[in-house]
Scaffold this motif. Structure first.
Motif, PDB file in Angstrom:
ATOM      1  N   LEU A 233       0.818  -1.218   0.000  1.00  0.00           N
ATOM      2  CA  LEU A 233       0.000   0.000   0.000  1.00  0.00           C
ATOM      3  C   LEU A 233       0.849   1.264   0.000  1.00  0.00           C
ATOM      4  CD1 LEU A 233      -2.684  -1.016   2.669  1.00  0.00           C
ATOM      5  CD2 LEU A 233      -2.760  -1.377   0.204  1.00  0.00           C
ATOM      6  N   SER A 234       0.308   2.310  -0.609  1.00  0.00           N
ATOM      7  CA  SER A 234       0.906   3.651  -0.545  1.00  0.00           C
ATOM      8  C   SER A 234      -0.186   4.643  -0.168  1.00  0.00           C
ATOM      9  CB  SER A 234       1.491   4.057  -1.898  1.00  0.00           C
ATOM     10  OG  SER A 234       2.684   3.363  -2.136  1.00  0.00           O
ATOM     11  N   SER A 236      -0.956   8.597   0.615  1.00  0.00           N
ATOM     12  CA  SER A 236      -0.392   9.952   0.474  1.00  0.00           C
ATOM     13  C   SER A 236      -1.352  10.984   1.068  1.00  0.00           C
ATOM     14  CB  SER A 236      -0.123  10.268  -0.995  1.00  0.00           C
ATOM     15  OG  SER A 236      -1.323  10.229  -1.735  1.00  0.00           O
ATOM     16  N   SER A 264       4.555   4.169   2.581  1.00  0.00           N
ATOM     17  CA  SER A 264       4.588   2.969   1.746  1.00  0.00           C
ATOM     18  C   SER A 264       4.826   1.767   2.654  1.00  0.00           C
ATOM     19  CB  SER A 264       5.712   3.107   0.719  1.00  0.00           C
ATOM     20  OG  SER A 264       5.900   1.891   0.035  1.00  0.00           O
ATOM     21  N   ARG A 406      -4.834   9.950  -1.267  1.00  0.00           N
ATOM     22  CA  ARG A 406      -5.237   8.723  -1.949  1.00  0.00           C
ATOM     23  C   ARG A 406      -4.523   7.514  -1.346  1.00  0.00           C
ATOM     24  NH1 ARG A 406      -3.922   9.019  -8.025  1.00  0.00           N
ATOM     25  NH2 ARG A 406      -4.107   6.764  -7.861  1.00  0.00           N
ATOM     26  N   ASP A 408      -3.183   3.822  -2.746  1.00  0.00           N
ATOM     27  CA  ASP A 408      -2.941   2.948  -3.896  1.00  0.00           C
ATOM     28  C   ASP A 408      -2.477   1.585  -3.404  1.00  0.00           C
ATOM     29  OD1 ASP A 408      -3.439   4.929  -5.928  1.00  0.00           O
ATOM     30  OD2 ASP A 408      -1.554   5.859  -5.316  1.00  0.00           O
ATOM     31  N   TYR A 410      -0.641  -2.140  -4.646  1.00  0.00           N
ATOM     32  CA  TYR A 410       0.127  -2.881  -5.651  1.00  0.00           C
ATOM     33  C   TYR A 410       0.281  -4.331  -5.185  1.00  0.00           C
ATOM     34  CZ  TYR A 410       1.328   1.996  -6.522  1.00  0.00           C
ATOM     35  OH  TYR A 410       1.255   3.345  -6.732  1.00  0.00           O
ATOM     36  N   LYS A 415      -9.857  -5.084  -6.297  1.00  0.00           N
ATOM     37  CA  LYS A 415     -10.033  -3.682  -5.896  1.00  0.00           C
ATOM     38  C   LYS A 415     -10.632  -3.663  -4.485  1.00  0.00           C
ATOM     39  CE  LYS A 415     -10.330  -1.005 -10.115  1.00  0.00           C
ATOM     40  NZ  LYS A 415     -11.149  -0.073 -10.887  1.00  0.00           N
ATOM     41  N   LYS A 418     -12.186   1.161   0.342  1.00  0.00           N
ATOM     42  CA  LYS A 418     -11.325   2.005   1.168  1.00  0.00           C
ATOM     43  C   LYS A 418     -12.161   3.069   1.874  1.00  0.00           C
ATOM     44  CE  LYS A 418      -9.105   2.587  -2.749  1.00  0.00           C
ATOM     45  NZ  LYS A 418      -8.190   2.951  -3.846  1.00  0.00           N
TER      46      LYS A 418
END
Length: 433
Positions: A233-234, A236, A264, A406, A408, A410, A415, A418
């Motif tokens: 996960l990231s 921001s 991150s 947000r 994100d 990876y 999906k 959130k």
């Protein structure tokens, strides 16, 4: 944090925690655990001595030096966790570990109370044995511990009592041997969800003219991550430069934060604290409530006036709710005859504490509490006016202005759902009159 600290060769030279005593508010030692040799309970006499001198529980010194030991303690949920150390160690290292112990009890038993600990005393000793190996922190991550020692359930308790078995797992946790010790392998969920709670507490001192003497925000981001596989996960923020003194969960890649101000990480499974932080720049701390007050006592008079109004200030259009005002009145006060336009008040003539439960503030009609204060006849006029201590809560607002931009993911193809929730609470919020 602990996991990263343990990788330092320096930590291996430390003689860590020798013994742990759990003490309730009445001063009873209700649980003790020793990792090397038994330390007599009499060592706690130094702690009790310091406790007697302290004005309240929060003022007990966290580090106490005795002729042969150091006592390092924390206070959580009406329990003192007092550790006994034989040589000098970094105190914050021990304090962090004690908080991990309290968090683990909370996670396992639903509450970190004396009753819960006594009811699950066998599991408590099993956990302490795994968390500290010969005085050194070993397994402090909840995910790993739950694979080592099963959390208590009614059915498991019944089976254990009949079969004589324990809660200790049969296999070594998969995560303990990997470079991601906080996450077990093979996690699967039907619904993949990631929730973040941004919780901020504002500490402030406001002087009698309404100016801010001191203001600081203590914030945390608590996470509940239920994602299958090994997601990366990231997270921001819109304005990450707000944050001072950030403390990270070991899962966060520190270099990425330093260079890009992005969190991150490969998350632990379930509930955990992602970061804690501070916002200390006075001009960045908005004060969400204001108080108009008029408290006066006359010379050679057995009465005084009390008139207090509370209203919203910089609350960004959000509702201020759960407002409670507590006032420690002077000792000369006998009783108070007050009228509240909203909520209800109580005055304890023994402790001299006035408590006004205001509730929600509506800007159209501000809550007011006023009336007469009756003093003991012949008592001198109180030397100073009391301070007003205020509690409040604001939903869907981080008072610092921090906003998640947000999230994100990876490494996995699904999906996830959130969600981010914001909440502001009063910490030590004091208005001087």
């Amino acid at each position: 944090m602990l996991t990263t600290f343990l990788s330092c060769p320096f930590s291996l030279s430390l003689k860590m925690i020798h013994s742990l005593f759990l003490i309730n508010c009445s001063g009873d030692i209700f649980l003790e655990k020793h990792w090397k040799s038994v330390v007599s309970q009499s060592v706690c006499d130094y702690f009790f001595e310091a406790q007697e001198k302290a004005i309240d529980v929060e003022n007990v010194p966290p580090v106490i030096s005795t002729p042969h030991h150091y006592l390092i303690s924390i206070y959580r949920d009406k329990i003192f966790f007092v550790s006994v150390i034989q040589t000098e160690v970094p105190p914050l290292f021990v304090i962090e570990f004690l908080h991990r112990v309290a968090d683990t009890f909370q996670d396992y038993f639903g509450e970190c109370s004396e009753t819960a600990i006594k009811d699950n005393v066998v599991i408590v000793y099993e956990l302490l044995e795994e968390m500290l190996d010969n005085g050194f922190p070993l397994a402090t991550e909840s995910n790993i511990l739950k694979e080592l020692i099963k959390p208590p359930t009614i059915l498991r308790s019944v089976v254990n009592s009949i079969t004589g078995s324990s809660n200790v797992g049969d296999t070594l946790p998969t995560g303990q041997l990997s470079n991601i010790p906080w996450r077990r392998a093979g996690v699967k969920y039907t619904n993949n969800e990631a929730y973040f709670d941004v919780i901020e507490e504002i500490d402030a001192i406001i002087d009698k003219s309404g100016s801010t003497v001191f203001a600081e925000i203590q914030g945390v981001i608590d996470s509940c991550i239920k994602l299958s596989g090994m997601p990366d996960l990231s997270l921001s923020f819109m304005n990450p430069r707000l944050l001072d003194d950030v403390s990270f969960h070991p899962c966060i890649r520190f270099k990425r934060w330093e260079s890009e101000r992005v969190l991150s990480f490969i998350p632990p499974d379930g509930n955990f604290r992602l970061i804690s932080y501070r916002v200390s720049s006075q001009n960045l701390v908005a004060i969400p409530v204001y108080v108009k007050h008029m408290i006066s006592f006359k010379e050679n008079s057995s009465s005084g006036r009390f008139d207090v109004t509370v209203g919203p200030k910089q609350n960004m259009g959000k509702t201020v709710e759960g407002v409670v005002m507590t006032v420690h009145m002077p000792k000369a006060v006998l009783n108070m005859n007050l009228t509240a336009t909203q909520g209800s008040y109580t005055f304890d003539p023994v402790t001299k504490v006035l408590s006004w439960d205001v509730g929600k503030i509506t800007p159209q009609k501000l809550p007011n509490l006023k009336g007469i204060v009756n003093l003991q006849s012949g008592a001198p006029k109180p030397e100073e006016n009391p301070s007003l201590n205020i509690q409040f809560k604001i939903q869907q607002l981080a008072i610092s202005g921090l906003k998640v931009n947000r999230l994100d993911m990876y490494g996995e193809k699904y999906k996830p759902f959130k969600g981010v929730k914001y909440i502001t609470k009063a910490g030590k919020f004091q208005v001087r009159t």
